[in-house]
Design a protein around this motif. Structure first.
Motif, PDB file in Angstrom:
ATOM      1  N   ARG A 279      20.216  16.681 -18.525  1.00 51.19           N
ATOM      2  CA  ARG A 279      20.404  18.115 -18.283  1.00 51.19           C
ATOM      3  C   ARG A 279      21.219  18.757 -19.398  1.00 51.19           C
ATOM      4  O   ARG A 279      20.927  19.880 -19.831  1.00 51.19           O
ATOM      5  CB  ARG A 279      21.100  18.332 -16.932  1.00 51.19           C
ATOM      6  CG  ARG A 279      20.281  17.921 -15.724  1.00 51.19           C
ATOM      7  CD  ARG A 279      20.908  18.411 -14.433  1.00 51.19           C
ATOM      8  NE  ARG A 279      22.211  17.801 -14.188  1.00 51.19           N
ATOM      9  CZ  ARG A 279      22.388  16.665 -13.520  1.00 51.19           C
ATOM     10  NH1 ARG A 279      21.338  16.011 -13.035  1.00 51.19           N
ATOM     11  NH2 ARG A 279      23.603  16.195 -13.319  1.00 51.19           N
ATOM     12  N   LEU A 280      22.243  18.056 -19.866  1.00 51.99           N
ATOM     13  CA  LEU A 280      23.140  18.608 -20.879  1.00 51.99           C
ATOM     14  C   LEU A 280      22.403  18.969 -22.162  1.00 51.99           C
ATOM     15  O   LEU A 280      22.641  20.030 -22.755  1.00 51.99           O
ATOM     16  CB  LEU A 280      24.256  17.605 -21.185  1.00 51.99           C
ATOM     17  CG  LEU A 280      25.245  17.997 -22.284  1.00 51.99           C
ATOM     18  CD1 LEU A 280      26.071  19.203 -21.839  1.00 51.99           C
ATOM     19  CD2 LEU A 280      26.152  16.826 -22.631  1.00 51.99           C
TER      20      LEU A 280
ATOM     21  N   GLU B 246      22.918   8.522 -12.479  1.00 55.69           N
ATOM     22  CA  GLU B 246      23.304   9.930 -12.523  1.00 55.69           C
ATOM     23  C   GLU B 246      23.868  10.318 -13.882  1.00 55.69           C
ATOM     24  O   GLU B 246      23.720  11.467 -14.320  1.00 55.69           O
ATOM     25  CB  GLU B 246      24.323  10.234 -11.421  1.00 55.69           C
ATOM     26  CG  GLU B 246      24.688  11.703 -11.299  1.00 55.69           C
ATOM     27  CD  GLU B 246      23.479  12.607 -11.103  1.00 55.69           C
ATOM     28  OE1 GLU B 246      23.461  13.709 -11.712  1.00 55.69           O
ATOM     29  OE2 GLU B 246      22.553  12.223 -10.365  1.00 55.69           O
TER      30      GLU B 246
ATOM     31  N   LYS C 218      20.935  11.148 -15.936  1.00 59.14           N
ATOM     32  CA  LYS C 218      20.395  12.436 -15.518  1.00 59.14           C
ATOM     33  C   LYS C 218      21.276  13.584 -16.004  1.00 59.14           C
ATOM     34  O   LYS C 218      20.780  14.637 -16.421  1.00 59.14           O
ATOM     35  CB  LYS C 218      20.277  12.481 -13.994  1.00 59.14           C
ATOM     36  CG  LYS C 218      19.230  11.531 -13.421  1.00 59.14           C
ATOM     37  CD  LYS C 218      19.205  11.605 -11.898  1.00 59.14           C
ATOM     38  CE  LYS C 218      18.174  10.652 -11.309  1.00 59.14           C
ATOM     39  NZ  LYS C 218      18.183  10.698  -9.823  1.00 59.14           N
ATOM     40  N   SER C 219      22.598  13.370 -15.965  1.00 68.28           N
ATOM     41  CA  SER C 219      23.522  14.401 -16.412  1.00 68.28           C
ATOM     42  C   SER C 219      23.358  14.683 -17.895  1.00 68.28           C
ATOM     43  O   SER C 219      23.339  15.850 -18.326  1.00 68.28           O
ATOM     44  CB  SER C 219      24.962  13.958 -16.111  1.00 68.28           C
ATOM     45  OG  SER C 219      25.892  14.888 -16.615  1.00 68.28           O
TER      46      SER C 219
END
Length: 250
Positions: free
Chosen positions: A130-131, A123, A126-127
């Motif tokens: 996105r950032l 995660e 994934k974070s």
């Protein structure tokens, strides 16, 4: 020959710069940088942003926003940290995550603990994806510091005898400059170009001219996005848009 441009959007430190248009410092070496730092003469090789840039960035931090940020760091109840540099105190959430995993390792062993934390670790990738609006978590690499990350990243960019790096901001971190200079020299490439900020911020017109009309192929455009000191926040969005909108033949 087609020019390739990559935006490395990095969170690193600031350095003071003087207000001229372009600076190409082939004379800067690791020895000189260390000597200047040791003798407190960083002004001899680094540069000074107009104070208008600092005041504009500082205005974005309201009293409420600053209080919320400080409340997340337990030690700020007792201290004002002036010597944190690249080792700022961690937030309560970070401390809890680290100590919880250490307790899990002590109970289950390192490999078993890593397996149990696999979803949480994934995660994180994934974070970050996105950032920074990356295409996939597979594009993300995590390291122990911004300096390590930058060094690995910049040394992965191929150079030849007519290609260069360009630093888009005068807030470039010294270790980033060293990494670019060393990689350029090892590849027989010209030294990097270091563009200086205008009173309004990034000099995107100057950068465009260097990329499109300059004598060298630009292999990477580097930006220090939010330097640690001084309150400067460079406009990474505007830079990214300018790079995306470059002519097709560039």
């Amino acid at each position: 020959k087609s020019k390739r441009c990559h935006l490395l959007n990095l969170l690193t430190h600031t350095h003071h710069t003087q207000d001229t248009s372009t600076f190409v410092p082939p004379q800067i070496t690791t020895k000189r940088l260390r000597g200047a730092i040791r003798n407190d003469q960083s002004h001899a090789i680094c540069y000074a942003l107009p104070m208008r840039l600092f005041s504009a960035a500082a205005a974005a931090f309201t009293a409420e926003r600053l209080a919320a940020l400080r409340s997340a760091v337990p030690s700020t109840n007792n201290h004002i940290h002036m010597n944190a540099a690249g080792a700022s105190p961690s937030t309560a959430a970070v401390i809890n995550a680290i100590t919880s995993h250490l307790h899990l390792e002590s109970a289950e062993g390192g490999y078993a603990a890593a397996a149990q934390a696999a979803d949480v670790t994934e995660e994180v990738y994934k974070s970050v994806t996105r950032l920074i609006s990356a295409s996939s978590p597979k594009e993300i690499a995590l390291h122990d510091s911004s300096t390590t990350s930058f060094t690995f990243g910049i040394h992965s960019v191929p150079l030849h005898n007519s290609s260069i790096f360009v630093s888009a901001s005068s807030t470039e971190y010294a270790s980033n400059s060293i990494a670019m200079l060393k990689h350029s020299a090892s590849c027989g490439a010209p030294p990097p170009r270091f563009l200086l900020n205008t009173p309004e911020g990034l000099d995107l017109k100057r950068l465009y001219d260097v990329i499109v009309d300059g004598p060298h192929e630009v292999s990477a455009v580097v930006l220090t996005h939010a330097p640690t000191n001084g309150g400067v926040v460079n406009d990474a969005v505007a830079l990214g848009k300018m790079l995306r909108d470059l002519p097709p033949n560039v």
